[in-house]
Design an enzyme around this catalytic site. Structure first.
Site, mmCIF file in Angstrom:
data_model
loop_
_atom_site.group_PDB
_atom_site.id
_atom_site.type_symbol
_atom_site.label_atom_id
_atom_site.label_comp_id
_atom_site.label_asym_id
_atom_site.label_seq_id
_atom_site.Cartn_x
_atom_site.Cartn_y
_atom_site.Cartn_z
ATOM 1 N N ASP A 71 0.768 7.924 2.843
ATOM 2 C CA ASP A 71 1.897 7.025 3.034
ATOM 3 C C ASP A 71 1.583 5.871 2.095
ATOM 4 O O ASP A 71 0.680 5.064 2.379
ATOM 5 C CB ASP A 71 1.978 6.536 4.486
ATOM 6 N N HIS A 72 2.262 5.814 0.956
ATOM 7 C CA HIS A 72 1.782 4.886 -0.073
ATOM 8 C C HIS A 72 1.887 3.421 0.358
ATOM 9 O O HIS A 72 1.211 2.556 -0.186
ATOM 10 C CB HIS A 72 2.454 5.134 -1.433
ATOM 11 N N HIS A 126 7.102 4.775 6.386
ATOM 12 C CA HIS A 126 6.580 3.479 5.907
ATOM 13 C C HIS A 126 6.821 2.341 6.892
ATOM 14 O O HIS A 126 5.927 1.546 7.172
ATOM 15 C CB HIS A 126 7.237 3.102 4.576
HETATM 16 O O1 LIG Z 1 8.638 6.504 -0.463
HETATM 17 C C1 LIG Z 1 9.552 5.913 -0.998
HETATM 18 O O2 LIG Z 1 9.362 4.637 -1.373
HETATM 19 C C2 LIG Z 1 10.176 4.050 -2.372
HETATM 20 C C3 LIG Z 1 9.962 2.534 -2.234
HETATM 21 O O3 LIG Z 1 8.625 2.269 -2.478
HETATM 22 P P1 LIG Z 1 8.173 0.856 -3.043
HETATM 23 O O4 LIG Z 1 6.709 1.008 -3.214
HETATM 24 O O5 LIG Z 1 8.918 0.643 -4.326
HETATM 25 O O6 LIG Z 1 8.559 -0.147 -2.018
HETATM 26 C C4 LIG Z 1 11.626 4.407 -2.219
HETATM 27 O O7 LIG Z 1 12.344 3.964 -3.350
HETATM 28 C C5 LIG Z 1 11.755 5.900 -2.123
HETATM 29 O O8 LIG Z 1 13.113 6.228 -1.860
HETATM 30 C C6 LIG Z 1 10.893 6.460 -1.027
HETATM 31 O O9 LIG Z 1 10.881 7.878 -1.110
#
Ligand SMILES: O=C1O[C@H](COP(=O)(O)O)[C@@H](O)[C@H](O)[C@H]1O
Ligand SMILES: NC(=O)C1=CN([C@@H]2O[C@H](COP(=O)(O)OP(=O)(O)OC[C@H]3O[C@@H](n4cnc5c(N)ncnc54)[C@H](OP(=O)(O)O)[C@@H]3O)[C@@H](O)[C@H]2O)C=CC1
Length: 496
Positions: free
Chosen positions: A179-180, A242
């Site tokens: 989960d990045h 997230h």
């Molecule tokens: O996992 C995802 O995250 C991005 C947003 O990530 P961020 O690090 O730019 O806040 C999102 O644009 C994407 O739809 C989603 O799959």
């Protein structure tokens, strides 16, 4: 760190190029990879090793946070890469892969530590895990680990099914679900900020906190991902994973020890204590929206239904907001609001903790207004923690105004989320990965809302692109006497 083989499924894909190779390269430059390592990239297409290495180099040129130009280390780094054509559904290809992995292990004298990274379509996650087992790739003297990308299922049932299949080949402690958001500087800092500061710990409860707001707003639209996004929506794409992970990190109690398993236990207690939302009542606490045309950063943009690849009749959500309650003595009576959306006014991921303001009445007699104290944790694009408090401004007749204490991280020096997470997986540290209990309980909480969406029990509000989402999401907070705190509302008088 022990020497290892990094086996990358989906080596020619978008994520590998944009995130995984740059992460590996920056870890290498920082001396955070083992002294000996082998990287084997997989995909269906035929590629020679040198062509593959050139592709990796190109991706570093384009996406690495550190320049590769004239780097004396680049060639050594690239020499660790090999390519192997493999179709994930062909068992024979895995046997050939095993042969390559072993011959590189022998050549480089690597003990059989193998990390399998599944950067492919989720429909292949279980197939690959099973083939790793069947082919003997998983029978190794050293450790084996599986990094798995999102999404993990598309509802509670499919997530459970997937997990059961993965467990046929890997133990839970061998599975690292990415989960990045958990790799972001400020999300990782939350643990320390809240747990390592007695001053903050003392007020981190319902005696002092009025509400908590977690926002992830984006200015981008669906981009080139219509096929995936139109089936996922903001709720599966962002909220189930997230947003709920950030909520768990924010609300968890002080563990008795700072270890991965103690933190995991504390997070699980929070997600378990979320008050369930019943399908028939979901509309009272959940708002869903879809962007219409509008203007973002001064540019006219199309509405969701006009985006390429999206059916004109789509009822997919591109915005979702919710009010959540945690059944826990520490958080009783404190609403947690979460919202996320595409094509909003600003790119901003933040947590705002609004404290109760008992001094408001006290100062009315002095004709002065005090604002609630706010702790703002900006996760991206800025990485900043600030505290808004009341003070007298001598330059303005000594009137009471909002002042701000803030700390800003230097983003240029920050590793990317993928760097941190890949490094942790190589070290065997699962603290910042999504554990099965959390994933299952998150889906359990989200499931009635998914059903309410499918049965149209929750109105789909159109919102103008470039706005802050549907007005109904403002009303959600107004019902409780609150409002979303946005950037411009926090006066920035003093920067320390
Ligand atoms: O996992 C995802 O995250 C991005 C947003 O990530 P961020 O690090 O730019 O806040 C999102 O644009 C994407 O739809 C989603 O799959
Ligand atoms: N891209 C992103 O920003 C993000 C992606 N993710 C997740 O990461 C994963 C990968 O996404 P992404 O890189 O965008 O996907 P891509 O479609 O860009 O890449 C897919 C990869 O899978 C390979 N592949 C496809 N079919 C097969 C097959 N039958 N056998 C072997 N290999 C195959 C492709 O190679 P070839 O064509 O040569 O077979 C390619 O390398 C997904 O789970 C996605 O949800 C998560 C967050 C963000």
């Amino acid at each position: 760190m022990e020497s290892m083989t990094f086996v990358l499924f989906g080596a020619t894909g978008d994520l590998a190029k944009r995130k995984i190779y740059p992460a590996l390269y920056n870890l290498y430059l920082d001396g955070k990879l083992p002294s000996t390592f082998s990287i084997i990239g997989l995909g269906r297409r035929e590629l020679r090793d040198d062509a593959f290495q050139s592709q990796v180099e190109q991706s570093l040129n384009q996406f690495s946070r550190r320049s590769v130009i004239q780097s004396p280390d680049l060639n050594t780094f690239l020499s660790a890469f090999r390519y192997h054509p493999l179709n994930v559904t062909h068992p024979d290809d895995y046997r050939k892969l095993l042969h390559l992995v072993q011959s590189r292990e022998n050549e480089l004298n690597i003990r059989g530590n193998r990390l399998f990274y599944l950067s492919v379509s989720p429909e292949f996650f279980d197939v690959i895990a099973l083939q790793i087992k069947e082919s003997g790739l998983g029978d190794t003297e050293g450790w084996k680990r599986l990094i798995i990308e999102k999404p993990f299922g598309r509802d509670l049932q499919s997530a459970r099914l997937l997990n059961a299949k993965l467990n046929e080949a890997f133990e839970e402690n061998e599975i690292y679900r990415i989960d990045h958001y958990l790799g972001k500087t400020m999300v990782q800092n939350l643990e320390t900020l809240v747990l390592a500061n007695p001053v903050i710990q003392a007020v981190w409860n319902n005696r002092h906190i009025a509400n908590v707001q977690i926002t992830a707003s984006e200015t981008v639209g669906v981009e080139e991902r219509a096929g995936y996004y139109d089936r996922a929506g903001a709720i599966r794409d962002m909220m189930q994973n997230h947003m709920l992970q950030v909520l768990m990190m924010t609300a968890m109690h002080l563990p008795s020890q700072i270890t991965p398993s103690h933190i995991k236990d504390e997070k699980r207690k929070i997600i378990k204590a979320l008050q369930p939302v019943h399908k028939s009542e979901a509309a009272l606490s959940v708002v869903r929206g879809q962007y219409a045309s509008g203007s973002v950063n001064g540019n006219a943009v199309a509405g969701y239904l006009q985006e390429p690849g999206i059916e004109a009749s789509s009822r997919n959500d591109t915005f979702v907001a919710a009010r959540l309650w945690i059944d826990d003595p520490k958080w009783e009576g404190v609403p947690f609001y979460i919202r996320t959306g595409k094509r909003m006014s600003e790119k901003s991921t933040r947590i705002v903790v609004e404290f109760k303001n008992p001094t408001k009445e006290l100062y009315v007699t002095r004709n002065a207004i005090t604002s609630p104290n706010l702790l703002v944790i900006e996760i991206s694009p800025n990485e900043r923690v600030s505290l808004q408090f009341n003070g007298k401004n001598a330059e303005n007749d000594g009137n009471i105004e909002s002042l701000e204490l803030s700390f800003k991280a230097d983003q240029n020096k920050q590793p990317e989320a993928y760097e941190r997470l890949i490094h942790d997986a190589l070290e065997g540290d699962a603290t910042f990965f999504a554990h099965w209990n959390e994933v299952e309980l998150s889906w359990q909480w989200v499931q009635p809302i998914l059903e309410a969406f499918e049965e149209n029990l929750i109105r789909l509000h159109a919102y103008e692109a470039g706005s802050n989402g549907p007005e109904a999401s403002d009303q959600l907070l107004e019902e409780d006497g609150f409002e979303w705190w946005l950037d411009p509302k926090i006066p920035q008088l003093v920067l320390l």
